[in-house]
Design a protein around this motif. Structure first.
Motif, mmCIF file in Angstrom:
data_model
loop_
_atom_site.group_PDB
_atom_site.id
_atom_site.type_symbol
_atom_site.label_atom_id
_atom_site.label_comp_id
_atom_site.label_asym_id
_atom_site.label_seq_id
_atom_site.Cartn_x
_atom_site.Cartn_y
_atom_site.Cartn_z
ATOM 1 N N ALA A 1 -16.122 -1.088 -6.766
ATOM 2 C CA ALA A 1 -16.855 -2.266 -6.285
ATOM 3 C C ALA A 1 -16.611 -3.469 -7.182
ATOM 4 N N PHE A 2 -16.656 -3.275 -8.501
ATOM 5 C CA PHE A 2 -16.456 -4.390 -9.432
ATOM 6 C C PHE A 2 -15.034 -4.949 -9.370
ATOM 7 N N CYS A 3 -14.059 -4.109 -9.060
ATOM 8 C CA CYS A 3 -12.651 -4.540 -9.069
ATOM 9 C C CYS A 3 -12.096 -4.811 -7.677
ATOM 10 N N GLY A 4 -12.896 -4.649 -6.621
ATOM 11 C CA GLY A 4 -12.462 -5.012 -5.285
ATOM 12 C C GLY A 4 -11.495 -4.036 -4.649
ATOM 13 N N VAL A 5 -11.677 -2.727 -4.885
ATOM 14 C CA VAL A 5 -10.839 -1.728 -4.245
ATOM 15 C C VAL A 5 -11.739 -0.706 -3.543
ATOM 16 N N VAL A 6 -11.124 0.280 -2.906
ATOM 17 C CA VAL A 6 -11.856 1.320 -2.192
ATOM 18 C C VAL A 6 -11.957 2.546 -3.092
ATOM 19 N N GLY A 7 -13.137 3.114 -3.203
ATOM 20 C CA GLY A 7 -13.330 4.326 -3.997
ATOM 21 C C GLY A 7 -14.206 5.309 -3.248
ATOM 22 N N PHE A 8 -13.779 6.554 -3.164
ATOM 23 C CA PHE A 8 -14.461 7.554 -2.333
ATOM 24 C C PHE A 8 -14.864 8.766 -3.161
ATOM 25 N N LYS A 9 -16.168 9.045 -3.164
ATOM 26 C CA LYS A 9 -16.716 10.277 -3.726
ATOM 27 C C LYS A 9 -16.987 11.221 -2.563
ATOM 28 N N PRO A 10 -16.092 12.182 -2.303
ATOM 29 C CA PRO A 10 -16.338 13.097 -1.188
ATOM 30 C C PRO A 10 -17.435 14.095 -1.508
ATOM 31 N N THR B 1 0.843 -1.190 0.000
ATOM 32 C CA THR B 1 0.000 0.000 0.000
ATOM 33 C C THR B 1 0.880 1.243 0.000
ATOM 34 N N ALA B 2 0.253 2.383 -0.237
ATOM 35 C CA ALA B 2 0.995 3.641 -0.188
ATOM 36 C C ALA B 2 1.573 3.875 1.202
ATOM 37 N N GLY B 3 0.788 3.565 2.231
ATOM 38 C CA GLY B 3 1.285 3.733 3.596
ATOM 39 C C GLY B 3 2.496 2.871 3.878
ATOM 40 N N GLU B 4 2.485 1.644 3.391
ATOM 41 C CA GLU B 4 3.645 0.768 3.574
ATOM 42 C C GLU B 4 4.867 1.293 2.833
ATOM 43 N N LEU B 5 4.643 1.843 1.640
ATOM 44 C CA LEU B 5 5.765 2.381 0.873
ATOM 45 C C LEU B 5 6.427 3.548 1.598
ATOM 46 N N VAL B 6 5.643 4.504 2.082
ATOM 47 C CA VAL B 6 6.264 5.671 2.706
ATOM 48 C C VAL B 6 6.936 5.288 4.030
ATOM 49 N N SER B 7 6.405 4.291 4.720
ATOM 50 C CA SER B 7 7.090 3.816 5.936
ATOM 51 C C SER B 7 8.456 3.248 5.588
ATOM 52 N N ALA B 8 8.512 2.522 4.471
ATOM 53 C CA ALA B 8 9.788 1.963 4.034
ATOM 54 C C ALA B 8 10.740 3.046 3.549
ATOM 55 N N PRO C 1 -10.440 10.059 -4.446
ATOM 56 C CA PRO C 1 -9.343 9.099 -4.406
ATOM 57 C C PRO C 1 -9.810 7.656 -4.497
ATOM 58 N N MET C 2 -8.915 6.811 -5.034
ATOM 59 C CA MET C 2 -9.143 5.378 -5.131
ATOM 60 C C MET C 2 -7.864 4.674 -4.687
ATOM 61 N N ALA C 3 -8.017 3.565 -3.956
ATOM 62 C CA ALA C 3 -6.861 2.846 -3.419
ATOM 63 C C ALA C 3 -7.310 1.464 -2.964
ATOM 64 N N ARG C 4 -6.363 0.674 -2.463
ATOM 65 C CA ARG C 4 -6.713 -0.651 -1.940
ATOM 66 C C ARG C 4 -7.250 -0.588 -0.525
ATOM 67 N N THR C 5 -6.889 0.438 0.236
ATOM 68 C CA THR C 5 -7.287 0.524 1.638
ATOM 69 C C THR C 5 -7.893 1.878 1.948
ATOM 70 N N VAL C 6 -8.669 1.923 3.013
ATOM 71 C CA VAL C 6 -9.248 3.184 3.473
ATOM 72 C C VAL C 6 -8.147 4.126 3.948
ATOM 73 N N ALA D 1 -6.179 -2.627 -8.613
ATOM 74 C CA ALA D 1 -6.433 -4.027 -8.270
ATOM 75 C C ALA D 1 -5.290 -4.943 -8.694
ATOM 76 N N THR D 2 -4.606 -4.601 -9.785
ATOM 77 C CA THR D 2 -3.537 -5.451 -10.294
ATOM 78 C C THR D 2 -2.154 -5.042 -9.814
ATOM 79 N N GLY D 3 -2.058 -4.002 -8.986
ATOM 80 C CA GLY D 3 -0.757 -3.586 -8.489
ATOM 81 C C GLY D 3 0.000 -2.652 -9.405
ATOM 82 N N MET D 4 -0.702 -2.033 -10.362
ATOM 83 C CA MET D 4 -0.055 -1.097 -11.285
ATOM 84 C C MET D 4 -0.091 0.316 -10.703
#
Length: 506
Positions: A188-197, A10-17, A218-223, A167-170
């Motif tokens: 929803a169809f691709c199994g990720v998180v999508g937010f319309k603020p 995830t993005a959070g994991e990347l910036v921690s690294a 924003p769209m991502a794998r996690t909230v 969803a594919t890690g791209m």
């Protein structure tokens, strides 16, 4: 190192690294570019990839992290941006053959500007149906975008390229647009998180012809990642007259709020929607899990009749303005888009004002509803992803795309924040999404409830990237791009050539 990068941190994991010095933005960008090279032929998520610019941005981010001066909490994270946003140095063709690629392309939209200011690494641009007009993702310019969980199925739209890429890690992040569900449907169809603020929370320029309905988000794998990206995007921009201005505190700090005692209305069907039994069961199970976790959940419909007729007037009349942008009656325009534009031209000013009055009344109704319920929980889409290449499910008897997504477009009309979170899979292995809707300006609350859903959902939702499971690819998948869509590197002057897609990762 964050394990094997093929498992798409995830993005959070990347910036921690990055902060720990165990991974560099250059390594992360190269890994994402390699996945694009290896996997994008299957789903056709990207319309343009620019390795040279991406790696130059990644090297600059690497220096900032090494010097202890990152531009923001997402500096150096690789991501994509939907091809409806002006992005300096890249053409924005909106899935249309009618837009001339040979233009200066020297203006950034507010979204692109905020991403650059935060140091994010833009890998390229993702696919959209022509002008983002429908809930699936195919267009005359680049063909069909397919669902990475089953490439015989649609990715959904109009932000289908963004959802498939995540969803594919791209790239772990993307930004989409949503005028009737265009972030939430493909997420929803691709199994990720999508937010319309809330409408205006993420400024836009130039304004869409559908400005009264259109959101960016924003769209991502996690909230967690969605909240981090929203922090970067939700900044004022004077070019958007709907801009809501500054907000209170970072959203990323609000997602761990204790939601015990929060009241949620659970509406399984709005009282008039037919929902696939597997989706109905999964959403009901998720609602029970939230109740077990301490939320106060009760069954309650919002109580409005289907606002589709009013939405249709607003949508089609807005689409008719695209005649000012390009020749929408040309033979190489999506036939469905031509039909929507022609229908829009039949509506009078009185029709539009009546639809706008209904939109405002719906907002008042939902405002009153939220005096009794903090949030509303529904299925995101009442059906799983259907066969790719169709605007409506084959054999359904439906004629227009909004008919199969009745849970999404009402909240474009009311301007409320709404998020979709993956909660499981059908027996056929297709993702299921749950939608959380809050009052206007309640992004923090919606994100906190979404984070609670993540904590309570079944473990099998944390499956690896779709292609790592047994996927399918139809025999004609190589034909999803028109033959004249070429892959080429940017021109020697640093500007992308008129050909649509730049080179694959080195």
């Amino acid at each position: 190192m964050v394990g094997d990068l093929t498992y798409a941190p995830t993005a959070g994991e990347l910036v921690s690294a990055y902060a720990a010095g165990t991974l560099s933005p250059v390594e992360a960008a190269n890994a994402a570019l390699a996945v694009i090279r290896d996997r994008d032929a299957d789903c056709n998520a990207y319309v343009l990839v620019d390795p040279e610019r991406a790696l130059a941005s990644a090297r600059a981010a690497e220096r900032r992290w090494r010097d202890g001066s990152p531009l923001g909490p997402l500096d150096g994270v690789p991501m994509s941006i939907k091809d409806l946003f002006l992005t300096r140095g890249w053409p924005t063709l909106r899935g249309s053959r009618r837009i001339d690629p040979d233009q200066p392309w020297d203006v950034d939209s507010p979204v692109a500007a905020r991403l650059r200011e935060g140091g994010l690494v833009l890998l390229g641009k993702t696919t959209t149906p022509e002008m983002g007009w429908k809930g699936v993702c195919d267009n005359p310019l680049t063909g069909i975008t397919r669902n990475p969980w089953d490439t015989s199925r649609t990715s959904g739209g109009s932000s289908g390229g963004s959802a498939a890429a995540i969803a594919t890690g791209m790239g772990p992040l993307s930004v989409g647009t949503d005028g009737g569900g265009s972030i939430r449907i493909p997420a929803a169809f691709c199994g990720v998180v999508g937010f319309k603020p809330t409408h205006g929370r993420v400024p836009q320029y130039p304004l869409s012809s559908l400005a009264v309905l259109a959101h960016a988000g924003p769209m991502a794998r996690t909230v967690d990642d969605v909240a981090l990206l929203l922090d970067a995007l939700a900044m004022p921009d004077h070019r958007d007259p709907y801009d809501l201005g500054h907000h209170d505190g970072p959203y990323s700090a609000a997602i761990d709020r204790d939601v015990r005692g929060v009241t949620a209305a659970f509406s399984a069907d709005f009282g008039y929607v037919r929902v696939d039994p597997e989706i109905a069961a999964a959403v009901a199970s998720a609602a029970r899990a939230l109740q077990d976790a301490g939320m106060r959940v009760e069954q309650a419909d919002p109580g409005f009749p289907d606002p589709l007729p009013a939405f249709d007037v607003l949508w089609c009349a807005g689409a008719a303005r695209w005649l000012d942008v390009f020749d929408a009656r040309a033979d190489d325009v999506d036939p469905g888009l031509r039909a929507v534009i022609e229908r829009g031209l039949t509506y009078s000013a009185g029709d539009y004002l009546a639809a706008e009055a209904e939109r405002l009344a719906l907002g008042v109704r939902m405002g009153e509803f939220h005096t009794r319920h903090d949030v509303l929980i529904t299925p995101t889409v009442p059906i799983p992803a259907f066969e790719a290449g169709h605007d409506v499910p084959p054999g359904s008897g439906l004629t227009d795309w909004p008919e199969w997504t009745p849970f999404t477009y009402p909240f474009n009309m009311t301007h409320q924040p709404a998020i979709t979170v993956p909660i499981g899979f059908t027996a056929a292995g297709l993702p299921i999404g749950l939608q959380i809707v809050g009052p206007r300006h309640a992004e923090a609350l919606v994100l906190a409830v979404a984070r609670a859903v993540e904590r309570t959902r079944p473990d099998d939702v944390e499956r690896t990237r779709p292609g790592d499971a047994e996927g399918t690819r139809p025999d004609d998948a190589e034909g999803t791009r028109p033959s004249d869509v070429e892959r080429a590197r940017p021109g020697a002057d640093g500007r992308p050539s008129a050909r649509r897609t730049t080179g694959a990762a080195p």
